[in-house]
Design a protein around this motif. Structure first.
Motif, PDB file in Angstrom:
ATOM      1  N   VAL A   1       0.820  -1.200   0.000  1.00  0.00           N
ATOM      2  CA  VAL A   1       0.000   0.000   0.000  1.00  0.00           C
ATOM      3  C   VAL A   1       0.859   1.256   0.000  1.00  0.00           C
ATOM      4  N   THR A   2       0.235   2.358  -0.360  1.00  0.00           N
ATOM      5  CA  THR A   2       0.843   3.669  -0.256  1.00  0.00           C
ATOM      6  C   THR A   2      -0.217   4.621   0.267  1.00  0.00           C
ATOM      7  N   GLN A   3       0.136   5.888   0.435  1.00  0.00           N
ATOM      8  CA  GLN A   3      -0.805   6.870   0.971  1.00  0.00           C
ATOM      9  C   GLN A   3      -1.125   7.901  -0.092  1.00  0.00           C
ATOM     10  N   GLU A   4      -2.401   8.231  -0.198  1.00  0.00           N
ATOM     11  CA  GLU A   4      -2.826   9.226  -1.181  1.00  0.00           C
ATOM     12  C   GLU A   4      -4.066   9.951  -0.669  1.00  0.00           C
ATOM     13  N   GLY A   5      -4.004  11.258  -0.681  1.00  0.00           N
ATOM     14  CA  GLY A   5      -5.156  12.059  -0.275  1.00  0.00           C
ATOM     15  C   GLY A   5      -5.635  11.780   1.132  1.00  0.00           C
ATOM     16  N   GLY A   6      -4.714  11.367   2.003  1.00  0.00           N
ATOM     17  CA  GLY A   6      -5.091  11.080   3.379  1.00  0.00           C
ATOM     18  C   GLY A   6      -5.586   9.668   3.593  1.00  0.00           C
ATOM     19  N   TYR A   7      -5.851   8.921   2.519  1.00  0.00           N
ATOM     20  CA  TYR A   7      -6.303   7.545   2.628  1.00  0.00           C
ATOM     21  C   TYR A   7      -5.187   6.584   2.206  1.00  0.00           C
ATOM     22  N   ILE A   8      -5.472   5.304   2.301  1.00  0.00           N
ATOM     23  CA  ILE A   8      -4.504   4.265   1.957  1.00  0.00           C
ATOM     24  C   ILE A   8      -4.914   3.652   0.621  1.00  0.00           C
ATOM     25  N   ARG A   9      -3.991   3.700  -0.351  1.00  0.00           N
ATOM     26  CA  ARG A   9      -4.300   3.148  -1.675  1.00  0.00           C
ATOM     27  C   ARG A   9      -3.467   1.884  -1.895  1.00  0.00           C
ATOM     28  N   VAL A  10      -4.122   0.893  -2.479  1.00  0.00           N
ATOM     29  CA  VAL A  10      -3.474  -0.388  -2.752  1.00  0.00           C
ATOM     30  C   VAL A  10      -2.611  -0.273  -4.012  1.00  0.00           C
ATOM     31  N   ILE A  11      -1.330  -0.614  -3.883  1.00  0.00           N
ATOM     32  CA  ILE A  11      -0.475  -0.757  -5.065  1.00  0.00           C
ATOM     33  C   ILE A  11      -0.694  -2.133  -5.669  1.00  0.00           C
TER      34      ILE A  11
ATOM     35  N   ARG B   1      -4.767   6.858 -14.202  1.00  0.00           N
ATOM     36  CA  ARG B   1      -4.813   7.062 -12.759  1.00  0.00           C
ATOM     37  C   ARG B   1      -4.001   6.006 -12.021  1.00  0.00           C
ATOM     38  N   ASP B   2      -3.897   6.225 -10.722  1.00  0.00           N
ATOM     39  CA  ASP B   2      -3.358   5.236  -9.806  1.00  0.00           C
ATOM     40  C   ASP B   2      -1.893   4.924 -10.064  1.00  0.00           C
ATOM     41  N   ARG B   3      -1.131   5.957 -10.415  1.00  0.00           N
ATOM     42  CA  ARG B   3       0.300   5.769 -10.609  1.00  0.00           C
ATOM     43  C   ARG B   3       1.056   6.780  -9.755  1.00  0.00           C
ATOM     44  N   GLU B   4       2.376   6.690  -9.802  1.00  0.00           N
ATOM     45  CA  GLU B   4       3.220   7.556  -8.981  1.00  0.00           C
ATOM     46  C   GLU B   4       2.877   9.026  -9.165  1.00  0.00           C
ATOM     47  N   GLN B   5       2.636   9.441 -10.403  1.00  0.00           N
ATOM     48  CA  GLN B   5       2.383  10.855 -10.684  1.00  0.00           C
ATOM     49  C   GLN B   5       1.143  11.376  -9.962  1.00  0.00           C
ATOM     50  N   ASP B   6       0.236  10.484  -9.558  1.00  0.00           N
ATOM     51  CA  ASP B   6      -0.992  10.894  -8.888  1.00  0.00           C
ATOM     52  C   ASP B   6      -0.831  11.004  -7.377  1.00  0.00           C
ATOM     53  N   LEU B   7       0.291  10.545  -6.844  1.00  0.00           N
ATOM     54  CA  LEU B   7       0.481  10.577  -5.395  1.00  0.00           C
ATOM     55  C   LEU B   7       0.833  11.982  -4.933  1.00  0.00           C
ATOM     56  N   ARG B   8       0.343  12.324  -3.779  1.00  0.00           N
ATOM     57  CA  ARG B   8       0.619  13.628  -3.203  1.00  0.00           C
ATOM     58  C   ARG B   8       2.101  13.773  -2.895  1.00  0.00           C
ATOM     59  N   ARG B   9       2.675  14.897  -3.280  1.00  0.00           N
ATOM     60  CA  ARG B   9       4.088  15.223  -3.067  1.00  0.00           C
ATOM     61  C   ARG B   9       5.036  14.282  -3.811  1.00  0.00           C
TER      62      ARG B   9
END
Length: 463
Positions: free
Chosen positions: A106-116, A382-390
Motif C-alpha cells: 500500500v501507499t498513501q494518497e489524499g489522506g487515505y490508503i491506496r493499494v499498489i 490514474r493510480d500511478r506515482e504521478q498521482d500521489l501527493r508530493r
C-alpha cells in the motif's frame, strides 16, 4: 511556568545538540543561517512543551516525538517515513521473505490508503483486493489522518485474527466491505511453468532476499524440462510492487551478458552509483517477453527498463507505475527504529528517469476492454506515482540533453506477427485471472509473441 520553560528549552537544546553533532547540520545551514536553524528548533521545543503540559490528556514523550518524525518525513514525498522499532523489525522480516498480515502493498494518497498490489495467494488476494483500491476504513474506523505506518500496523496481526476493510473502487457505486483473516505471509515470489512444450513462463511477484536465487532455479528447471524445445520465456512482472534494489540488479544481471543495468543520482554528485552486468546470461540468450502494468513499480521497473534499453526483451502490457526513486533505510540506534529516506533517483541504461512517467511498453496490450471515451482514457492514467501527493517530479526535462526515447522492439518482428497480437480483449472476455491463462488476455498475447521469436523447436533440435 518555570517547569514548562525548563521542558521547552531542554527539548530544544537536546534536538539542537543532536543536529549540531550530526552530519545534517551542514545541509540545514545551506538553506539559511545557523541562528535560523536554532530558532526553528526552539520553536519545535516550545510546541513540544506546550502539548506535553497542556493537552487534554497525558501524552507519552515518545509518542509525541514519533508523531513529529512521521510528519517531517511523510511531508517530503510518498515514500519517506519513520519506522518505529516494531515497524523496522517487521520490514526486516518482510525483506527476508516471511511476515504476518494480509499480504498487501500500500501507499498513501489524499489522506487515505491506496493499494499498489496484493501479493499472490495471500488473504488480500483471495478476498478480491485489487490494485488501485482505496482503503477508507479499518474495522469501521476511518483511515483519514492515519500515517501509512499506523495503517499498516493495524492491518498486521496474529494469524487467525480478522479485520474488516472498507474499500472504494473505481466504477463501484458503493463502498465494498471485506472481512479478511490474517495469516503468516510466505509469498511464493517466483512461480514458473511450461506453456505448451516450447515457452517458459516465470512470474516474479516481489523483490526480496530470495528473488534472484529462485529465478535461477526457475530458469534451470524450465531448461531441464524443455531441453532444446525451449523457444522463449515470458517474464511476468505485472503487479510487482518492487523491493530490494540489489535484487533487481542481480536479476537483471542474470539476463544480460554485458552493459549498464541502472544508475542512481543523488543530491551530491559524488554519491552517484552505477551497476554493470557481468558476463553470463543464465537463459543462454533465449528471447524474452516481459509483461508489465500499472502495478509494476520500482525494482520491477528497473528490470523492465534495462532489458528494454538493451533490446534484450520485448516489453508488453500497459505503462508501469513510475516509481523512479531510491529509498535508503537508516537505522537510528538500538531501540529507536529507523528512517526510510528517499536519497536518489534511478535511471535506465539509456539515461531515462522513469520517475512519475513509468516504462512505456514496446507493444501495448490492455487487460480489459476500453473504449476511446475521455473517461476511459482518464481511468487508464490514474493510480500511478504521478498521482500521489508530493510525488517527486521527473527531472529528465531539466537535463542539458534530453534523455533518449525508449528503443524500438529488439527484433524485426514481421508485420504478420504484429497483426496477430490484439491490443484489447474482445467483448465479453473474462476478467483477469493470472492463475488461469485462458482468462488472462495479456498473457495470451504474450504467448503469441513468444512463439514467434527464436528458432522453431524442430530446427533447434537438429542443430
Amino acid at each position: 511556568m518555570k517547569s514548562k520553560l525548563g521542558v521547552t528549552f531542554a527539548v530544544a537544546g537536546a534536538f539542537a545538540a543532536g543536529i549540531v553533532a550530526g552530519p545534517m547540520v551542514g545541509a540545514v545551514a545551506q538553506e539559511g543561517s545557523r541562528a535560523e536553524t536554532y530558532r526553528l528548533l526552539s520553536l519545535f521545543g516550545d510546541v513540544f512543551g506546550r502539548v506535553r503540559a497542556e493537552y487534554v490528556e497525558t501524552v507519552r514523550d515518545r509518542e509525541l516525538v514519533e508523531n513529529a518524525l512521521n510528519g517531517m518525513l511523510s511531508g517530503l514525498d510518498p515514500h519517506s517515513s519513520y519506522l518505529s522499532p516494531r515497524n523496522f523489525e517487521d520490514m526486516r522480516v518482510q525483506t527476508r521473505g516471511e511476515f504476518g498480515g494480509l499480504g498487501i502493498e500500500v501507499t498513501q494518497e489524499g489522506g487515505y490508503i491506496r493499494v499498489i498490489s496484493p501479493i499472490d495467494e495471500t488473504p488480500a488476494a483471495r478476498a478480491g483486493i485489487r490494485p488501485g483500491d482505496m482503503i477508507t476504513h479499518l474495522n469501521g474506523n476511518t483511515t483519514q489522518g492515519l500515517t501509512l505506518q499506523e495503517a499498516v500496523e493495524q492491518m498486521r496481526g496474529e494469524r487467525g485474527t480478522s479485520i474488516r476493510i472498507t474499500v472504494r473502487r473505481e466504477g463501484e457505486a458503493r463502498p465494498l466491505e471485506l472481512a479478511i483473516t490474517r495469516d503468516v505471509i510466505r509469498p511464493q515470489i517466483v512461480r514458473f511453468r511450461m506453456e505448451g512444450n516450447d515457452v517458459g513462463y516465470i512470474r516474479v511477484t516481489s523483490f526480496n532476499e530470495q528473488t534472484e536465487t529462485n529465478l535461477r532455479r526457475a530458469v534451470q528447471t524450465l531448461r531441464n524440462q524443455a531441453g532444446t524445445n525451449l523457444r522463449s520465456i515470458v517474464l511476468d512482472l505485472r503487479n510487482n510492487p518492487g523491493g530490494l534494489l540489489d535484487q533487481a540488479v542481480q536479476v537483471t544481471d542474470d539476463l544480460l551478458d554485458q552493459g549498464e543495468i541502472v544508475s542512481t543520482r543523488a543530491r551530491r554528485n559524488e554519491d552517484a552509483q552505477r551497476w554493470n552486468a557481468r558476463s553470463g546470461d543464465i537463459t543462454g540468450g533465449i528471447p524474452l517477453v516481459v509483461l508489465i502494468n500499472g502495478g509494476s513499480a520500482s525494482a520491477s521497473e528497473i528490470v523492465a527498463g534495462a532489458l528494454q534499453d538493451h533490446r534484450r526483451a520485448i516489453v508488453m502490457g500497459t505503462r508501469s507505475f513510475g516509481k523512479g526513486s531510491v529509498q535508503t533505510v537508516i537505522p537510528l540506534g538500538s531501540g529507536n527504529g529507523a528512517i526510510r529516506l528517499t536519497t536518489a533517483r534511478y535511471y535506465t541504461p539509456s539515461g531515462r528517469s522513469i520517475q512519475a512517467t513509468g516504462i512505456e511498453p514496446d507493444i501495448e496490450v490492455q487487460s480489459s476492454r476500453q473504449d476511446n471515451s475521455q473517461q476511459a482514457s482518464a481511468q487508464r492514467e490514474r493510480d500511478r506515482e504521478q498521482d500521489l501527493r508530493r510525488a517527486l517530479r521527473n527531472e529528465g526535462s531539466n537535463a542539458t540533453q534530453a534523455a533518449p526515447p525508449p528503443p524500438p522492439p529488439p527484433m524485426n518482428l514481421p508485420q504478420a506477427t504484429l497483426d496477430r497480437i490484439q491490443r484489447q480483449p474482445p467483448e465479453g472476455f473474462p476478467s483477469l485471472d493470472p492463475t488461469k491463462p485462458e482468462t488472462d488476455f495479456q498473457l495470451q498475447q504474450a504467448l503469441v509473441l513468444a512463439r514467434s521469436l527464436g528458432p522453431a523447436p524442430q530446427r533447434r533440435a537438429q542443430r
